[in-house]
Design a protein around this motif. Structure first.
Motif, PDB file in Angstrom:
ATOM      1  N   ILE A  64       0.834  -1.203   0.000  1.00 20.73           N
ATOM      2  CA  ILE A  64       0.000   0.000   0.000  1.00 20.73           C
ATOM      3  C   ILE A  64       0.868   1.252   0.000  1.00 20.73           C
ATOM      4  CG2 ILE A  64      -1.708   1.301   1.316  1.00 20.73           C
ATOM      5  CD1 ILE A  64      -2.782  -1.401   2.334  1.00 20.73           C
ATOM      6  N   VAL A  65       1.884   1.246   0.856  1.00 22.71           N
ATOM      7  CA  VAL A  65       2.813   2.384   0.919  1.00 22.71           C
ATOM      8  C   VAL A  65       3.552   2.534  -0.405  1.00 22.71           C
ATOM      9  CG1 VAL A  65       4.861   3.299   2.068  1.00 22.71           C
ATOM     10  CG2 VAL A  65       3.064   2.179   3.415  1.00 22.71           C
ATOM     11  N   GLY A 123       2.578   1.605  -3.444  1.00 24.70           N
ATOM     12  CA  GLY A 123       1.699   2.106  -4.490  1.00 24.70           C
ATOM     13  C   GLY A 123       1.480   3.600  -4.391  1.00 24.70           C
ATOM     14  N   THR A 124       1.276   4.095  -3.177  1.00 24.54           N
ATOM     15  CA  THR A 124       1.083   5.530  -2.970  1.00 24.54           C
ATOM     16  C   THR A 124       2.355   6.311  -3.301  1.00 24.54           C
ATOM     17  OG1 THR A 124      -0.486   5.029  -1.196  1.00 24.54           O
ATOM     18  CG2 THR A 124       0.376   7.272  -1.305  1.00 24.54           C
ATOM     19  N   ALA A 125       3.491   5.799  -2.845  1.00 24.85           N
ATOM     20  CA  ALA A 125       4.767   6.473  -3.112  1.00 24.85           C
ATOM     21  C   ALA A 125       5.078   6.495  -4.606  1.00 24.85           C
ATOM     22  CB  ALA A 125       5.888   5.770  -2.348  1.00 24.85           C
ATOM     23  N   SER A 139       2.945   6.526  -7.086  1.00 22.96           N
ATOM     24  CA  SER A 139       2.084   7.505  -7.746  1.00 22.96           C
ATOM     25  C   SER A 139       2.651   8.917  -7.602  1.00 22.96           C
ATOM     26  CB  SER A 139       0.683   7.424  -7.144  1.00 22.96           C
ATOM     27  OG  SER A 139      -0.199   8.314  -7.788  1.00 22.96           O
ATOM     28  N   LEU A 140       3.097   9.249  -6.407  1.00 20.69           N
ATOM     29  CA  LEU A 140       3.702  10.559  -6.164  1.00 20.69           C
ATOM     30  C   LEU A 140       5.017  10.691  -6.921  1.00 20.69           C
ATOM     31  CD1 LEU A 140       3.825  13.266  -4.655  1.00 20.69           C
ATOM     32  CD2 LEU A 140       4.855  12.053  -2.724  1.00 20.69           C
ATOM     33  N   SER A 198       3.201  -3.623  -6.579  1.00 24.37           N
ATOM     34  CA  SER A 198       2.374  -2.490  -6.226  1.00 24.37           C
ATOM     35  C   SER A 198       3.011  -1.167  -6.646  1.00 24.37           C
ATOM     36  CB  SER A 198       2.118  -2.489  -4.712  1.00 24.37           C
ATOM     37  OG  SER A 198       1.240  -1.460  -4.344  1.00 24.37           O
ATOM     38  N   GLY A 256       1.094   1.309  -9.109  1.00 22.60           N
ATOM     39  CA  GLY A 256       0.782   2.662  -8.651  1.00 22.60           C
ATOM     40  C   GLY A 256       1.374   3.725  -9.556  1.00 22.60           C
ATOM     41  N   THR A 303      -0.650   6.566 -12.534  1.00 23.94           N
ATOM     42  CA  THR A 303      -0.389   8.002 -12.669  1.00 23.94           C
ATOM     43  C   THR A 303       0.110   8.357 -14.060  1.00 23.94           C
ATOM     44  OG1 THR A 303       0.112   8.239 -10.316  1.00 23.94           O
ATOM     45  CG2 THR A 303       0.981   9.928 -11.784  1.00 23.94           C
TER      46      THR A 303
END
Length: 236
Positions: free
Chosen positions: A140-141, A143-145, A147-148, A200, A204, A208
């Motif tokens: 989860i971390v 995937g978010t990272a 994307s950023l 992930s 992610g 984006t």
């Protein structure tokens, strides 16, 4: 938080002084109805087929309704609707279609992996549901990272093609490592977690970069339609 942010930041232009009936006439109600029918019947058929039987009457009926309603949706958008929300220039453009397909299959694959990761942790490793949730936290971390990170790289370089290809290659490599460490060659929880994290991260970042690709290819006048099409493919 989202409601407050939109209320403050989103500036909607004032509507034109046309009659309310004229505004409603511009809405593609039939296209929306056929699309919703198609998506609901497809999800119902796939869910029932996977959990009960693919030859079940309701499964076959649902998939049949999907085929009919999806074809009706295409006909409405291409031939009937005066202002379709999925015009031909959007759904038939090869560059946009490539981004849609990347998102659809990438997210679909990632969701399948998450489901089976939870099953693996509980059924094979004999751990609790809480442990299965903890095992998913690094992904989860990641995937978010990703994307950023993808947004920052595109902002700095102005390019997204090589980054998109790299993201999906990384996703494939992560899936391979995850499979190898989940019993194909042996059981390694560390290797399993690394593979899941790489998968992930690639997915992610790919979400984006393909979104940026859609916005760049669609142009200002079709950005809203193209973005809506992407999220339709994601939530489908």
């Amino acid at each position: 938080c989202a409601i407050v942010s939109v209320s403050i930041a989103l500036k909607i232009p004032k509507p034109q002084g046309s009659h309310l009936r004229a505004r409603f006439a511009r809405i593609d109600f039939f296209g929306a109805f056929t699309l919703i029918t198609a998506l609901v019947s497809l999800l119902l058929g796939l869910d029932r087929g996977g959990n009960i039987a693919w030859v079940d009457t309701y499964t076959l009926a649902s998939l049949g309704v999907f085929i009919l309603s999806f074809n009706a949706f295409i006909i409405v958008e291409l031939r009937i609707a005066k202002e379709p929300f999925a015009p031909k220039r959007i759904i038939a453009d090869r560059a946009l279609l490539a981004s849609y397909l990347c998102n659809f299959f990438g997210v679909a694959g990632a969701i399948c992996v998450v489901f089976y990761v939870s099953m693996y942790v509980q059924a094979v490793l004999k751990r609790s549901a809480a442990d299965a949730g903890v095992a998913l936290l690094p992904s989860i971390v990641a995937g978010t990272a990703a994307s950023l990170f993808g947004g920052l790289v595109i902002q700095a370089t102005g390019k997204y093609y090589a980054l998109t290809v790299s993201n999906y290659l990384l996703m494939v490599c992560g899936n391979i490592l995850l499979t190898l460490c989940a019993g194909f060659l042996g059981h390694s929880f560390v290797g399993f977690e690394i593979g899941l994290t790489l998968m992930s991260f690639g997915n992610g970042g790919g979400i984006t970069t393909t979104l940026i690709s859609l916005i760049a290819q669609a142009g200002p006048e079709d950005q809203a339609i193209a973005t809506a099409g992407m999220y339709t493919s994601l939530f489908a």
